[in-house]
Design a protein around this motif. Sequence first.
Motif, PDB file in Angstrom:
ATOM      1  N   LEU A 172       0.808  -1.222   0.000  1.00 19.45           N
ATOM      2  CA  LEU A 172       0.000   0.000   0.000  1.00 19.45           C
ATOM      3  C   LEU A 172       0.838   1.268   0.000  1.00 19.45           C
ATOM      4  CD1 LEU A 172      -2.774  -1.029   2.581  1.00 19.45           C
ATOM      5  CD2 LEU A 172      -2.887  -1.099   0.068  1.00 19.45           C
ATOM      6  N   LYS A 178      -2.698  -0.495  -8.841  1.00 15.33           N
ATOM      7  CA  LYS A 178      -3.844  -0.019  -8.064  1.00 15.33           C
ATOM      8  C   LYS A 178      -4.847   0.714  -8.960  1.00 15.33           C
ATOM      9  CE  LYS A 178      -1.087  -0.699  -4.311  1.00 15.33           C
ATOM     10  NZ  LYS A 178       0.262  -0.717  -4.873  1.00 15.33           N
ATOM     11  N   ILE A 204      -5.506   5.408  -3.029  1.00 12.39           N
ATOM     12  CA  ILE A 204      -5.819   4.021  -3.391  1.00 12.39           C
ATOM     13  C   ILE A 204      -7.287   3.708  -3.132  1.00 12.39           C
ATOM     14  CG2 ILE A 204      -5.381   1.589  -2.885  1.00 12.39           C
ATOM     15  CD1 ILE A 204      -2.500   2.355  -2.202  1.00 12.39           C
ATOM     16  N   TYR A 207      -6.613  -2.592  -4.828  1.00 13.06           N
ATOM     17  CA  TYR A 207      -5.220  -2.957  -5.113  1.00 13.06           C
ATOM     18  C   TYR A 207      -5.138  -4.417  -5.529  1.00 13.06           C
ATOM     19  CZ  TYR A 207      -5.108  -4.830  -0.268  1.00 13.06           C
ATOM     20  OH  TYR A 207      -5.353  -5.526   0.901  1.00 13.06           O
ATOM     21  N   ASN A 245      -8.857  -6.332  -2.292  1.00 16.18           N
ATOM     22  CA  ASN A 245      -7.623  -6.859  -2.860  1.00 16.18           C
ATOM     23  C   ASN A 245      -7.995  -7.839  -3.968  1.00 16.18           C
ATOM     24  OD1 ASN A 245      -5.163  -8.090  -3.404  1.00 16.18           O
ATOM     25  ND2 ASN A 245      -4.679  -8.545  -1.264  1.00 16.18           N
TER      26      ASN A 245
END
Length: 362
Positions: A172, A178, A204, A207, A245
Amino acid sequence: MRILVFLLVTLACSFVFAQKKELNLEAELVVDGIAVGWGMDWLPSGDLLITERSGTLYLWDGQALNEIEGVPAVKSKGQGGLLDVKVHPDFNTNSWIYLSFSRPMTGGEATTAVVRGELRGNKLVDIAEVFRAEPALSTNHHYGSRLVFDKDGYLYVSVGDRGKRDENPQALNNHCGKIHRINDDGSVPQDNPFVGNPIAMQTIYSYGHRNPQGLAIHPETGALWEHEHGPKGGDELNVIQPRKNYGWPVISYGVNYSGTKFTELTAKEGMLQPEVYWVPSIAPSGMDFVTSDKYGALKGDLLIGSLKFGYLHRCDLEGGKVVKEEKFLEGIGRVRSVRQGPDGFVYFTVEGKGVMRLIVQN
Protein backbone atom coordinates in the motif's frame (compact mmCIF):
# COMPACT_ATOMS: atom_id res chain seq x y z
CA MET A 1 -60.88 -10.50 -29.35
CA ARG A 2 -59.08 -13.85 -29.54
CA ILE A 3 -57.72 -12.93 -32.97
CA LEU A 4 -56.41 -9.62 -31.56
CA VAL A 5 -54.72 -11.38 -28.65
CA PHE A 6 -53.19 -13.93 -31.04
CA LEU A 7 -51.83 -11.16 -33.26
CA LEU A 8 -50.35 -9.29 -30.28
CA VAL A 9 -48.65 -12.43 -28.97
CA THR A 10 -47.31 -13.22 -32.44
CA LEU A 11 -45.90 -9.72 -32.82
CA ALA A 12 -44.31 -9.89 -29.38
CA CYS A 13 -42.69 -13.24 -30.15
CA SER A 14 -41.46 -11.92 -33.48
CA PHE A 15 -39.92 -8.92 -31.72
CA VAL A 16 -38.12 -11.10 -29.17
CA PHE A 17 -36.85 -13.36 -31.95
CA ALA A 18 -35.61 -10.37 -33.90
CA GLN A 19 -33.80 -9.08 -30.84
CA LYS A 20 -32.10 -12.43 -30.23
CA LYS A 21 -31.14 -13.26 -33.79
CA GLU A 22 -27.50 -12.93 -34.76
CA LEU A 23 -26.46 -9.37 -35.46
CA ASN A 24 -24.74 -8.56 -38.73
CA LEU A 25 -22.17 -6.08 -37.47
CA GLU A 26 -19.63 -4.29 -39.63
CA ALA A 27 -17.07 -1.56 -39.13
CA GLU A 28 -16.65 1.62 -41.11
CA LEU A 29 -13.59 3.83 -40.98
CA VAL A 30 -14.29 7.28 -39.56
CA VAL A 31 -10.83 8.74 -38.94
CA ASP A 32 -7.67 7.41 -40.59
CA GLY A 33 -4.03 8.32 -40.21
CA ILE A 34 -3.70 7.43 -36.52
CA ALA A 35 -1.16 4.70 -35.74
CA VAL A 36 -2.02 3.81 -32.13
CA GLY A 37 -5.20 5.53 -31.00
CA TRP A 38 -5.01 4.87 -27.25
CA GLY A 39 -7.96 6.90 -25.91
CA MET A 40 -11.06 8.79 -27.06
CA ASP A 41 -13.65 11.13 -25.59
CA TRP A 42 -16.19 13.63 -26.90
CA LEU A 43 -16.66 17.31 -26.27
CA PRO A 44 -20.23 18.55 -25.71
CA SER A 45 -20.10 19.91 -29.28
CA GLY A 46 -19.75 16.36 -30.59
CA ASP A 47 -16.11 16.85 -31.62
CA LEU A 48 -13.93 13.84 -30.86
CA LEU A 49 -10.64 13.92 -28.95
CA ILE A 50 -8.18 11.14 -29.78
CA THR A 51 -4.82 10.38 -28.20
CA GLU A 52 -2.04 8.94 -30.33
CA ARG A 53 0.41 7.02 -28.16
CA SER A 54 3.49 8.66 -29.65
CA GLY A 55 2.40 11.91 -27.99
CA THR A 56 -0.18 13.75 -30.13
CA LEU A 57 -3.68 14.77 -29.09
CA TYR A 58 -6.08 15.17 -32.01
CA LEU A 59 -9.48 16.77 -32.40
CA TRP A 60 -11.81 15.45 -35.10
CA ASP A 61 -14.59 17.88 -35.97
CA GLY A 62 -16.25 15.59 -38.48
CA GLN A 63 -14.30 17.04 -41.38
CA ALA A 64 -10.68 17.61 -40.40
CA LEU A 65 -8.18 16.13 -37.97
CA ASN A 66 -6.51 18.92 -36.00
CA GLU A 67 -3.55 18.65 -33.63
CA ILE A 68 -3.97 20.12 -30.15
CA GLU A 69 -1.02 22.18 -28.92
CA GLY A 70 0.31 22.24 -25.37
CA VAL A 71 0.33 18.50 -24.66
CA PRO A 72 3.02 17.59 -22.09
CA ALA A 73 6.08 15.60 -23.12
CA VAL A 74 5.71 11.83 -22.87
CA LYS A 75 8.11 8.92 -22.75
CA SER A 76 7.02 7.11 -25.89
CA LYS A 77 8.79 3.81 -25.42
CA GLY A 78 7.48 0.28 -24.99
CA GLN A 79 3.92 0.58 -23.73
CA GLY A 80 4.42 4.18 -22.70
CA GLY A 81 3.30 7.40 -24.31
CA LEU A 82 0.18 9.54 -24.40
CA LEU A 83 -2.54 7.29 -23.04
CA ASP A 84 -6.12 8.19 -22.10
CA VAL A 85 -8.17 11.37 -22.44
CA LYS A 86 -11.25 12.35 -20.46
CA VAL A 87 -13.52 15.39 -20.74
CA HIS A 88 -14.70 16.88 -17.45
CA PRO A 89 -18.45 16.30 -16.89
CA ASP A 90 -18.91 20.06 -16.51
CA PHE A 91 -16.80 21.00 -19.54
CA ASN A 92 -19.29 23.63 -20.68
CA THR A 93 -18.42 25.60 -17.55
CA ASN A 94 -14.71 24.92 -17.04
CA SER A 95 -13.33 23.67 -20.43
CA TRP A 96 -11.20 21.07 -18.62
CA ILE A 97 -9.85 17.90 -20.14
CA TYR A 98 -7.62 15.28 -18.52
CA LEU A 99 -4.73 13.32 -20.02
CA SER A 100 -2.92 10.29 -18.64
CA PHE A 101 0.56 9.57 -19.93
CA SER A 102 3.97 8.10 -19.16
CA ARG A 103 5.79 11.07 -17.68
CA PRO A 104 9.57 11.12 -18.28
CA MET A 105 11.56 11.54 -15.07
CA THR A 106 15.27 11.85 -14.31
CA GLY A 107 17.72 9.09 -15.08
CA GLY A 108 15.60 7.58 -17.84
CA GLU A 109 12.79 6.64 -15.47
CA ALA A 110 9.09 7.32 -16.06
CA THR A 111 5.78 7.05 -14.27
CA THR A 112 2.04 7.26 -14.87
CA ALA A 113 0.78 10.82 -14.49
CA VAL A 114 -2.47 12.71 -15.07
CA VAL A 115 -2.78 16.38 -15.97
CA ARG A 116 -5.72 18.72 -16.27
CA GLY A 117 -5.79 21.56 -18.73
CA GLU A 118 -8.21 24.07 -20.21
CA LEU A 119 -8.97 23.53 -23.88
CA ARG A 120 -9.08 26.84 -25.73
CA GLY A 121 -9.59 26.30 -29.41
CA ASN A 122 -6.80 23.99 -30.53
CA LYS A 123 -4.57 24.60 -27.53
CA LEU A 124 -4.32 23.19 -24.02
CA VAL A 125 -3.48 25.88 -21.46
CA ASP A 126 -3.16 26.27 -17.68
CA ILE A 127 -1.98 22.68 -17.35
CA ALA A 128 -1.74 21.27 -13.82
CA GLU A 129 -0.71 17.83 -12.67
CA VAL A 130 -3.44 16.16 -10.60
CA PHE A 131 -1.88 12.72 -10.12
CA ARG A 132 1.58 11.18 -10.28
CA ALA A 133 2.34 7.56 -9.44
CA GLU A 134 5.24 6.78 -7.15
CA PRO A 135 7.80 5.35 -7.53
CA ALA A 136 9.09 6.25 -10.98
CA LEU A 137 10.78 3.24 -12.60
CA SER A 138 13.06 2.44 -15.52
CA THR A 139 10.68 -0.20 -16.92
CA ASN A 140 8.68 0.70 -20.04
CA HIS A 141 5.49 -1.29 -19.54
CA HIS A 142 2.38 -1.74 -17.38
CA TYR A 143 1.51 1.94 -16.99
CA GLY A 144 -2.27 1.35 -17.00
CA SER A 145 -3.90 3.85 -17.51
CA ARG A 146 -7.59 4.50 -18.07
CA LEU A 147 -9.59 7.45 -16.75
CA VAL A 148 -13.28 7.57 -15.89
CA PHE A 149 -15.58 9.91 -13.94
CA ASP A 150 -18.43 8.52 -11.84
CA LYS A 151 -21.81 10.16 -11.30
CA ASP A 152 -20.51 11.99 -8.21
CA GLY A 153 -17.65 13.59 -10.12
CA TYR A 154 -14.82 11.47 -8.73
CA LEU A 155 -12.04 10.61 -11.17
CA TYR A 156 -10.70 7.04 -11.22
CA VAL A 157 -7.19 6.36 -12.50
CA SER A 158 -5.80 2.89 -13.20
CA VAL A 159 -2.07 2.27 -12.76
CA GLY A 160 -0.26 -0.94 -13.68
CA ASP A 161 2.34 -2.71 -11.57
CA ARG A 162 5.14 -1.42 -13.89
CA GLY A 163 6.47 -4.97 -14.20
CA LYS A 164 7.32 -5.19 -10.49
CA ARG A 165 4.77 -7.82 -9.52
CA ASP A 166 6.52 -8.96 -6.34
CA GLU A 167 7.07 -5.46 -4.96
CA ASN A 168 4.16 -3.24 -5.97
CA PRO A 169 0.58 -4.60 -6.28
CA GLN A 170 0.21 -5.96 -2.73
CA ALA A 171 2.02 -3.07 -1.00
CA LEU A 172 0.00 0.00 0.00
CA ASN A 173 3.03 2.32 0.19
CA ASN A 174 3.19 2.81 -3.59
CA HIS A 175 0.73 3.70 -6.36
CA CYS A 176 1.49 0.82 -8.75
CA GLY A 177 -0.92 -2.03 -9.42
CA LYS A 178 -3.84 -0.02 -8.06
CA ILE A 179 -7.07 1.78 -8.95
CA HIS A 180 -7.06 5.33 -7.55
CA ARG A 181 -9.87 7.77 -6.80
CA ILE A 182 -9.31 11.53 -6.70
CA ASN A 183 -11.31 14.74 -6.81
CA ASP A 184 -11.23 16.64 -10.09
CA ASP A 185 -8.45 18.91 -8.76
CA GLY A 186 -6.31 15.98 -7.64
CA SER A 187 -7.14 16.22 -3.95
CA VAL A 188 -8.06 13.11 -1.97
CA PRO A 189 -11.73 12.37 -1.21
CA GLN A 190 -12.08 12.11 2.55
CA ASP A 191 -14.07 8.87 2.31
CA ASN A 192 -11.36 7.08 0.33
CA PRO A 193 -10.81 3.67 1.94
CA PHE A 194 -7.23 4.23 3.12
CA VAL A 195 -7.50 7.82 4.30
CA GLY A 196 -5.72 8.05 7.66
CA ASN A 197 -3.64 4.91 7.11
CA PRO A 198 -0.09 6.18 7.74
CA ILE A 199 1.60 3.68 5.40
CA ALA A 200 -0.89 3.81 2.51
CA MET A 201 -1.12 6.07 -0.51
CA GLN A 202 -4.30 7.99 0.24
CA THR A 203 -5.63 7.84 -3.32
CA ILE A 204 -5.82 4.02 -3.39
CA TYR A 205 -9.31 2.68 -4.02
CA SER A 206 -8.45 -0.99 -4.73
CA TYR A 207 -5.22 -2.96 -5.11
CA GLY A 208 -3.72 -6.23 -6.31
CA HIS A 209 -3.96 -5.38 -10.02
CA ARG A 210 -1.54 -6.20 -12.83
CA ASN A 211 -2.08 -3.88 -15.82
CA PRO A 212 -5.60 -2.40 -15.91
CA GLN A 213 -6.41 -0.91 -19.32
CA GLY A 214 -10.19 -0.86 -19.08
CA LEU A 215 -12.50 1.18 -16.81
CA ALA A 216 -16.22 1.83 -17.25
CA ILE A 217 -19.12 2.85 -15.03
CA HIS A 218 -22.19 0.62 -15.20
CA PRO A 219 -24.98 2.89 -16.48
CA GLU A 220 -27.63 1.53 -14.08
CA THR A 221 -25.82 0.44 -10.91
CA GLY A 222 -23.04 3.02 -11.01
CA ALA A 223 -20.52 0.27 -10.23
CA LEU A 224 -16.96 0.60 -11.52
CA TRP A 225 -15.96 -2.25 -13.86
CA GLU A 226 -12.33 -2.92 -14.72
CA HIS A 227 -10.35 -5.29 -16.87
CA GLU A 228 -6.66 -6.03 -16.75
CA HIS A 229 -4.01 -7.94 -18.62
CA GLY A 230 -2.84 -11.16 -17.03
CA PRO A 231 0.45 -12.80 -17.95
CA LYS A 232 0.09 -15.89 -20.18
CA GLY A 233 -3.58 -16.44 -19.48
CA GLY A 234 -5.45 -14.93 -16.57
CA ASP A 235 -6.79 -11.69 -18.07
CA GLU A 236 -9.55 -10.52 -15.73
CA LEU A 237 -12.85 -8.64 -15.74
CA ASN A 238 -13.65 -7.27 -12.28
CA VAL A 239 -16.26 -5.20 -10.48
CA ILE A 240 -14.23 -2.85 -8.32
CA GLN A 241 -15.08 -2.40 -4.66
CA PRO A 242 -13.31 0.00 -2.30
CA ARG A 243 -10.48 -1.38 -0.15
CA LYS A 244 -10.63 -4.78 -1.82
CA ASN A 245 -7.62 -6.86 -2.86
CA TYR A 246 -7.86 -8.41 -6.34
CA GLY A 247 -5.05 -10.82 -5.72
CA TRP A 248 -2.23 -10.17 -8.19
CA PRO A 249 0.24 -11.90 -8.08
CA VAL A 250 -0.72 -14.10 -5.10
CA ILE A 251 -3.62 -15.63 -7.01
CA SER A 252 -3.92 -15.89 -10.78
CA TYR A 253 -5.30 -18.08 -13.56
CA GLY A 254 -2.21 -17.34 -15.64
CA VAL A 255 1.38 -18.57 -15.80
CA ASN A 256 4.72 -17.06 -16.75
CA TYR A 257 5.28 -16.39 -20.45
CA SER A 258 7.73 -19.30 -20.38
CA GLY A 259 4.91 -21.58 -19.24
CA THR A 260 6.25 -22.03 -15.70
CA LYS A 261 4.10 -21.26 -12.66
CA PHE A 262 4.64 -18.31 -10.34
CA THR A 263 1.78 -19.30 -8.01
CA GLU A 264 -0.19 -22.44 -7.21
CA LEU A 265 -3.21 -20.44 -6.08
CA THR A 266 -6.27 -19.33 -8.02
CA ALA A 267 -8.20 -18.31 -4.88
CA LYS A 268 -7.40 -17.14 -1.39
CA GLU A 269 -9.45 -15.78 1.49
CA GLY A 270 -9.59 -12.00 1.44
CA MET A 271 -8.88 -11.77 -2.29
CA LEU A 272 -11.68 -11.22 -4.79
CA GLN A 273 -12.40 -13.48 -7.74
CA PRO A 274 -12.88 -11.99 -11.22
CA GLU A 275 -16.29 -11.90 -12.86
CA VAL A 276 -14.64 -13.48 -15.90
CA TYR A 277 -11.11 -14.63 -16.67
CA TRP A 278 -9.63 -15.55 -20.02
CA VAL A 279 -7.29 -18.43 -20.79
CA PRO A 280 -5.70 -17.99 -23.26
CA SER A 281 -5.33 -14.25 -22.85
CA ILE A 282 -7.31 -12.03 -25.19
CA ALA A 283 -5.21 -8.97 -24.18
CA PRO A 284 -8.18 -6.71 -23.31
CA SER A 285 -7.88 -2.99 -23.93
CA GLY A 286 -10.66 -0.46 -23.60
CA MET A 287 -14.33 -1.17 -22.95
CA ASP A 288 -17.72 0.45 -22.64
CA PHE A 289 -21.32 -0.42 -21.87
CA VAL A 290 -23.83 -0.26 -24.71
CA THR A 291 -26.78 1.92 -23.67
CA SER A 292 -28.21 2.93 -27.05
CA ASP A 293 -30.92 1.19 -29.06
CA LYS A 294 -28.82 1.00 -32.22
CA TYR A 295 -27.59 -2.54 -31.63
CA GLY A 296 -30.69 -4.44 -30.56
CA ALA A 297 -29.83 -7.18 -28.09
CA LEU A 298 -26.42 -5.64 -27.34
CA LYS A 299 -28.10 -2.97 -25.21
CA GLY A 300 -26.96 -3.34 -21.62
CA ASP A 301 -23.93 -5.43 -22.56
CA LEU A 302 -20.21 -4.74 -22.31
CA LEU A 303 -17.93 -4.46 -25.35
CA ILE A 304 -14.19 -5.01 -24.89
CA GLY A 305 -11.34 -4.70 -27.36
CA SER A 306 -8.96 -7.60 -27.94
CA LEU A 307 -5.42 -6.64 -28.84
CA LYS A 308 -4.10 -10.16 -29.18
CA PHE A 309 -6.75 -11.68 -31.42
CA GLY A 310 -8.10 -8.51 -33.06
CA TYR A 311 -11.83 -8.42 -32.42
CA LEU A 312 -14.61 -6.92 -30.29
CA HIS A 313 -15.50 -9.11 -27.32
CA ARG A 314 -19.07 -9.05 -26.03
CA CYS A 315 -19.97 -9.83 -22.44
CA ASP A 316 -23.73 -10.45 -22.30
CA LEU A 317 -24.97 -9.20 -18.93
CA GLU A 318 -28.07 -10.26 -17.04
CA GLY A 319 -28.66 -9.17 -13.48
CA GLY A 320 -25.17 -7.69 -13.30
CA LYS A 321 -23.53 -11.00 -14.22
CA VAL A 322 -21.85 -12.18 -17.40
CA VAL A 323 -23.99 -15.02 -18.79
CA LYS A 324 -22.56 -15.35 -22.30
CA GLU A 325 -19.61 -14.17 -24.37
CA GLU A 326 -19.33 -13.57 -28.09
CA LYS A 327 -16.81 -12.36 -30.67
CA PHE A 328 -17.46 -9.72 -33.33
CA LEU A 329 -15.36 -8.54 -36.27
CA GLU A 330 -12.71 -11.23 -35.91
CA GLY A 331 -9.51 -10.24 -37.68
CA ILE A 332 -10.28 -6.50 -37.69
CA GLY A 333 -6.93 -5.72 -36.04
CA ARG A 334 -5.59 -4.72 -32.62
CA VAL A 335 -8.50 -2.96 -30.91
CA ARG A 336 -7.11 -0.46 -28.42
CA SER A 337 -10.01 1.76 -27.27
CA VAL A 338 -13.79 1.18 -27.21
CA ARG A 339 -16.30 3.94 -26.46
CA GLN A 340 -19.97 4.62 -27.13
CA GLY A 341 -20.36 8.09 -28.58
CA PRO A 342 -23.04 10.68 -27.81
CA ASP A 343 -24.78 9.70 -31.08
CA GLY A 344 -25.34 6.18 -29.73
CA PHE A 345 -22.83 4.50 -32.03
CA VAL A 346 -19.91 2.47 -30.69
CA TYR A 347 -16.49 3.72 -31.81
CA PHE A 348 -13.22 1.87 -31.48
CA THR A 349 -9.63 2.40 -32.50
CA VAL A 350 -7.65 -0.19 -34.46
CA GLU A 351 -3.89 0.09 -34.51
CA GLY A 352 -2.59 1.10 -37.93
CA LYS A 353 -6.07 1.98 -39.20
CA GLY A 354 -7.64 4.68 -37.05
CA VAL A 355 -11.07 5.23 -35.52
CA MET A 356 -13.88 2.95 -36.66
CA ARG A 357 -17.64 2.96 -36.08
CA LEU A 358 -19.70 -0.15 -35.41
CA ILE A 359 -22.72 -0.40 -37.69
CA VAL A 360 -25.52 -2.91 -38.18
CA GLN A 361 -26.10 -4.17 -41.70
CA ASN A 362 -29.69 -5.19 -42.42
